[in-house]
Scaffold this motif. Structure first.
Motif, PDB file in Angstrom:
ATOM      1  N   GLU B 182     -59.414 130.977   9.935  1.00  0.00           N
ATOM      2  CA  GLU B 182     -59.977 129.694  10.376  1.00  0.00           C
ATOM      3  C   GLU B 182     -60.161 129.689  11.901  1.00  0.00           C
ATOM      4  N   ALA B 189     -67.844 130.363  16.224  1.00  0.00           N
ATOM      5  CA  ALA B 189     -68.875 129.319  16.155  1.00  0.00           C
ATOM      6  C   ALA B 189     -68.830 128.399  17.370  1.00  0.00           C
ATOM      7  N   ARG B 191     -66.524 126.316  18.021  1.00  0.00           N
ATOM      8  CA  ARG B 191     -65.986 125.015  17.613  1.00  0.00           C
ATOM      9  C   ARG B 191     -64.524 124.892  18.010  1.00  0.00           C
ATOM     10  N   ARG B 192     -64.103 123.658  18.173  1.00  0.00           N
ATOM     11  CA  ARG B 192     -62.691 123.400  18.450  1.00  0.00           C
ATOM     12  C   ARG B 192     -61.930 123.505  17.132  1.00  0.00           C
ATOM     13  N   ALA B 194     -59.264 122.787  14.225  1.00  0.00           N
ATOM     14  CA  ALA B 194     -58.519 121.591  13.809  1.00  0.00           C
ATOM     15  C   ALA B 194     -57.030 121.861  13.973  1.00  0.00           C
TER      16      ALA B 194
END
Lengths: 331, 498
Positions: B182, B189, B191-192, B194
C-alpha cells in the motif's frame, strides 16, 4: 476480494477512504443513486469492513452484479437524480427568505418532485437566515457543507448543478495519448480504485486533499504540475449524496441556525461526524444513525453495531474553507 | 518470543503532527508511522528483496504494543517558511535568492518526551536470524521518525526486560498485511498514504482509573488585562470571581443553584460538591516564577454545569462580548474601600482552550499515581499535637481530605524495617517548581503570607506529595480551601496512554 468482472453481491469499495468526507458523501450518493435506479431489485446497503484493514466500506446488493454493472447502475441513477439539480441560474446559496420559502413549498407540493424536495431541504431552510437588518428578506443561512460563496470565483449552486450533469471529465492526457473515460468508468474509478485526482473538473472542497498548504508541498507550489485535480466520479456521487443530509433549523446562541444530520457546531466550529458501522445498512438506516443523539458519545451506538465514529472539522485556510481528514474521537 | 524495536530520539524531541490542520504532536509515534520510517529506509537502501521480505514478515505480526514515557507538547506557533523549489526558468527570477523567497505559514508540532527512548513491541514474533538481520539493517539506517528533524537511533532486539514488557500498552493504530504494498503504491502514485488501522481503546484500562468529585472539563479564565495579584492571594481572587458569578445570576434573573453558591436553599453550607475556582500559575518548569496567568472554573463531575443555560446566561451577563477584542471580558474587582495594597481590578476572558501553556489543565489531570500541591492544603482542623505526632496528625487530615474529595486513600508503604505508613509527604515547600511555600521564613514580612478568606484565615497550611496505589484522574483538590483554589495538585508523574 472480488474480481472486477465477477458478479457478486458484495463489493469492497477500495476507493472510498474512511477519513475523507468526500468519500463518505460519495457513499451516500452511491446508495441514493442505486435506490433511484433499481431500488426493489438491488436493495443496496453498505457496511464497513472493519476486520480487514485498511478500513473500507462494502456495498451489499440483493443480486449479483459486476463492478462495471454497479457503476453503470450508479451512473444511470445519478443521471436520473441530477434532473433535480436545477437552480434557475442562481450561482450561490443565498436565496432571500421569501424565495427560499417559495422554492421549498413548490418542491414539497407534489410527490413527483420528491427528489427535488430532498435536495432543497438539504441545502436551506427559510427559518434559518443570516443576520440582516430585515429578517423578512434576509438571505438563508446555507447548509454548513456549503464552503463556496463566490470566493475565487467558486460558486456552490453553480457547481451543484453542473457537476452531476457532467457525465465525464475531459480526456486525460494530450494528443494521441488522450484517454477518454465513460460515465460508468469514472464512477468505477472513484468507487473501486485508489483515487488519482486527475480531473480538471469542479469540486466542492469536501476532499481534505484540497486543503493545499504551500509550505507542505514537495515542490514549487506555483508549478502547474503540482496543481491538484479532482476525482470527478466522487464529486458527482457526493453532489447526489448531499441530499441525504436533511437540514433543520435549530435555535443556537439566541439565533436560528441550520443544522444537518451528522453535523454539530461548538466552540471549535462546525464538524461533521459519521459512524463506522459493521452490519449492512440501508440509506434510511444510515440517516437514522447520523441523526442519533448519541452519535458523538463514545461507544453509545455500540449496540447498533457502530464500531467507532469519525469526525471531520471545517476549517478556514486563508480565504477558503476545507474539511480536515476525519479522526476518531474516543473521548 | 518477543521482538522489540528500540527508538531513541537523539535530540530529545519528536517532531510529528497529527495532521496539517492540527498543532498537536503525535506522541507516541504509532506503529504505522514507525513502519513508514522503516519503509523509507528500505527504499533509500535500494529496495532489497530480502529486506522487503522482512518488512512483509513484520507487517503480518499481530499485537503491536508501545512503551513510551509521557511527553510535554511544545507550543507550535505558526512559522513562515519558504516553500520548496521556486521556479528558476525565468531570467532574473530573484525569488530564488533566500531573502526574496516567498514565505508560507506552517506549524512544527513537537513533543518532548520524559524518556527519549521508545519501544515498539511485538509480543508474538520470533524472526529467524536472516530476517532479524535484515530488519536490524533497516533500523540502523532509519535516521528519523516523523519529521526529518526527529533524529533517531533504532535497533531491533529479541529480549526485553520484564518491567518494560509490563509497561507496554496497546497501540492506537497498527500495521497490517499488505501495508508495504500500500505504501509503495501510494508513493508511486504521488498520493498521501492513509493512516494505519485503528485499534479500539482498551475498555479495561479506562476502568482502572479512579477520579474524584471534580470534572476534568474546565472553563478557563484567561488573564487579559490588569495587574494580577500574586498567587498567595489566589483564594481572595477566586472568591471575588465566585461573587461576580453569583451576581451574574441575579443580573440574568436566575435562581442561584446550590452547585455554584455552595449553599443549600436554607443558607447552610452544602455538603454536595460544588463549583471550585482554581488559579493557573506558571509552575512546573525550570524557570517558573509562580505568577498567575488565569483561573479556571472547575465544576463537579457529571454536573453539566458548563452547558447549563442558567450558568451560561449568568456568565454572559457579567462577561460582555467586546467586539473590538473579539472575546468576552469578565471584569473582576475588589469592592470600594478595599485597602490599597489589597485592591485589584483584572480582566479575564472565558474560554475552553487557551493558547498559553500554563492555562492547559492537562498537567493537573494526569491520570497519575502521584500528585503534589501547587497551592497549599488548608487543613480541616487546627493541629493539637506537637513534635513527631504533629506530622502524623497532618497526614491523617490529608488522608481524610482525599476521602472528602472522593479520591482513593493514599498508598501504604511497607518498609523492610518498621511499621507501614501512608504515602503522604507533607512539607513547608511544594514539590512543584515555581510554587510558593506554605508559609514564609521567619524574618519575612507579613505580606509574604498566603491571604485567605475570613472563613479559612486561621487554618494551618501545608504542602504535600501524595502517592496513590492506583491511577487517579485529576483534578485533585484537597482541604478546606479546595473550592477557592487551595490544595490544588498537579500530577508529577505524567503517565499518558500511548
Amino acid at each position: 476480494m472480488t474480481a472486477p468482472d465477477e458478479p457478486a453481491t458484495r463489493h469492497r469499495l477500495d476507493g472510498l477512504e474512511p477519513d475523507n468526507l468526500l468519500a463518505f458523501l460519495a457513499l451516500l450518493g452511491l446508495l441514493r443513486a442505486l435506490e433511484a435506479e433499481s431500488r426493489d431489485s438491488l436493495r443496496p446497503r453498505a457496511a464497513w469492513d472493519v476486520e480487514h484493514p485498511p478500513l473500507r466500506p462494502v456495498l451489499h446488493l440483493a443480486r449479483p452484479l459486476t463492478q462495471t454493472e454497479v457503476a453503470e447502475a450508479a451512473a444511470a441513477g445519478v443521471a436520473r437524480l441530477a434532473a433535480a439539480h436545477e437552480f434557475g441560474g442562481r450561482a450561490d446559496l443565498d436565496h432571500p427568505r421569501p424565495d427560499a420559502r417559495d422554492l421549498l413549498k413548490a418542491a414539497a407540493a407534489s410527490p413527483e418532485t420528491r427528489q427535488r424536495a430532498d435536495l432543497l431541504t438539504a441545502l436551506m431552510s427559510d427559518a434559518a437566515v443570516k443576520d440582516a437588518k430585515d429578517p423578512a428578506t434576509a438571505p438563508v443561512d446555507p447548509t454548513p457543507l456549503c464552503l463556496l460563496f463566490g470566493q475565487g470565483h467558486q460558486h456552490f449552486l453553480d457547481r451543484l448543478a453542473s457537476v452531476p450533469r457532467t457525465e465525464v471529465p475531459p480526456p486525460r492526457g494530450r494528443g494521441k495519448k488522450a484517454v477518454a473515460v465513460s460515465a460508468a468508468d469514472c464512477l468505477a474509478e472513484a468507487l473501486f480504485k485508489p483515487w488519482h485526482r486527475d480531473d480538471p473538473t469542479f469540486s466542492f472542497r469536501w476532499d481534505p486533499a484540497e486543503d493545499v498548504r504551500y509550505a507542505l508541498m514537495p515542490g514549487d507550489p506555483t508549478d502547474p504540475a503540482y496543481k491538484g485535480g479532482t476525482q470527478h466520479g466522487a464529486n458527482r456521487l457526493a453532489a447526489i449524496g448531499i441530499a441525504a443530509l436533511t437540514l433543520a433549523p435549530e435555535p443556537r446562541a439566541g439565533r436560528v441556525r441550520p443544522a444537518i444530520l451528522g453535523g454539530r457546531s461548538d466552540a471549535r466550529g462546525f464538524s461533521f461526524a459519521w459512524p463506522v458501522w459493521r452490519e449492512p445498512a440501508t440509506l434510511a438506516a444510515i440517516r437514522a444513525l447520523l441523526g442519533h443523539p448519541g452519535l458523538r458519545t463514545p461507544a453509545a451506538l455500540a449496540h447498533l453495531g457502530v464500531d467507532h465514529v469519525l469526525v471531520a472539522r471545517r476549517i478556514s485556510v486563508g480565504k477558503f474553507m476545507n474539511f480536515t481528514r476525519a479522526r476518531a474521537e474516543e473521548r | 518470543m518477543t521482538l522489540v524495536l528500540e527508538i531513541e530520539f537523539l535530540a530529545g524531541v519528536a517532531f510529528a503532527a497529527v495532521g496539517p490542520d492540527s498543532d498537536r504532536p503525535d506522541w507516541p509515534p504509532q506503529p504505522d508511522r514507525i513502519f513508514s520510517a522503516l519503509v523509507a529506509a528500505w527504499a533509500a537502501r535500494g529496495q532489497s528483496a530480502r529486506e522487503a521480505d522482512a518488512l512483509r514478515w513484520l507487517e503480518t505480526r499481530p499485537e503491536q504494543r508501545i512503551v513510551a514515557s509521557g511527553a510535554l507538547a511544545r507550543t507550535a506557533p505558526v512559522s513562515f517558511v519558504p516553500p520548496n523549489d521556486p521556479g528558476t526558468g525565468r531570467i532574473g527570477n530573484r525569488s530564488v535568492l533566500p531573502d526574496f523567497r516567498a514565505r508560507q505559514p506552517r506549524r512544527f508540532p513537537a513533543a518532548r518526551p520524559d524518556d527519549p527512548t521508545l519501544r515498539l513491541i511485538w509480543t508474538d514474533a520470533d524472526p529467524d536470524d536472516a530476517t532479524l538481520a535484515a530488519l536490524d539493517a533497516l533500523a540502523a539506517d532509519t535516521a528519523y521518525v516523523g519529521h526529518s528533524t526527529s533524529l533517531t537511533r533504532c535497533r531491533f532486539r529479541r529480549e526485553v526486560e520484564p518491567e518494560v514488557l509490563a509497561a507496554a500498552r496497546p497501540a492506537q493504530r497498527r500495521i497490517y498485511d499488505g501495508r508495504l504494498a500500500e505504501l509503495t503504491a501510494a508513493f508511486a502514485a504521488g498520493r498521501r498514504p492513509a493512516p494505519g488501522a485503528r485499534v479500539p481503546p482498551a475498555a479495561e484500562a479506562a476502568a482502572m482509573v479512579r477520579h474524584g468529585v471534580f470534572d476534568s472539563r474546565w472553563l478557563l479564565l484567561d488573564h487579559v488585562h490588569g495587574t494580577m495579584p500574586d498567587v498567595r492571594a489566589a483564594a481572595i481572587v477566586a472568591k471575588t470571581i465566585r461573587d461576580a458569578l453569583l451576581n451574574g445570576y441575579s443580573g440574568a434573573g436566575k435562581r442561584i443553584p446550590e452547585i455554584v453558591s455552595g449553599h443549600a436553599p436554607d443558607g447552610t453550607p452544602t455538603r454536595a460538591p460544588h463549583l471550585a475556582i482554581v488559579p493557573l500559575a506558571f509552575v512546573g518548569a525550570p524557570y517558573a516564577d509562580g505568577r498567575v496567568l488565569g483561573f479556571a472554573l472547575v465544576p463537579p463531575r457529571g454536573s453539566g454545569l458548563l452547558n447549563d443555560p442558567g450558568f451560561l446566561a449568568a456568565l454572559r451577563s457579567k462577561a460582555e462580548l467586546i467586539e473590538e477584542r473579539g472575546r468576552r471580558i469578565l471584569t473582576i474587582c475588589t469592592p470600594k474601600g478595599t485597602a490599597n495594597g489589597h485592591a485589584f481590578r483584572i480582566e479575564l476572558s472565558p474560554t475552553l482552550k487557551a493558547d498559553r501553556r500554563s492555562l492547559d489543565p492537562a498537567p493537573y489531570l494526569g491520570p497519575a499515581h502521584t500528585f503534589a500541591t501547587v497551592t497549599p492544603i488548608v487543613l480541616d482542623r487546627h493541629l493539637k499535637e506537637k513534635g513527631a505526632a504533629r506530622q502524623n496528625e497532618i497526614i491523617a487530615q490529608i488522608i481524610i481530605a482525599c476521602r472528602n474529595a472522593g479520591l482513593p486513600e493514599p498508598a501504604t508503604i511497607t518498609p523492610d524495617k518498621g511499621a507501614p505508613f501512608a504515602a503522604v509527604f507533607p512539607d513547608k515547600h511544594s514539590a512543584i517548581e515555581g510554587a510558593v511555600s506554605a508559609w514564609p521564613s521567619g524574618p519575612a514580612p507579613a505580606w509574604t503570607r498566603w491571604r485567605l478568606p475570613k472563613s479559612l484565615a486561621s487554618r494551618p497550611l501545608i504542602h504535600a506529595v501524595i502517592h496513590f496505589a492506583e491511577k487517579v484522574e485529576g483534578p485533585v483538590l484537597l482541604g478546606a480551601g479546595r473550592f477557592f483554589g487551595l490544595g490544588l495538585c498537579r500530577a508529577i508523574e505524567p503517565e499518558r496512554a500511548p
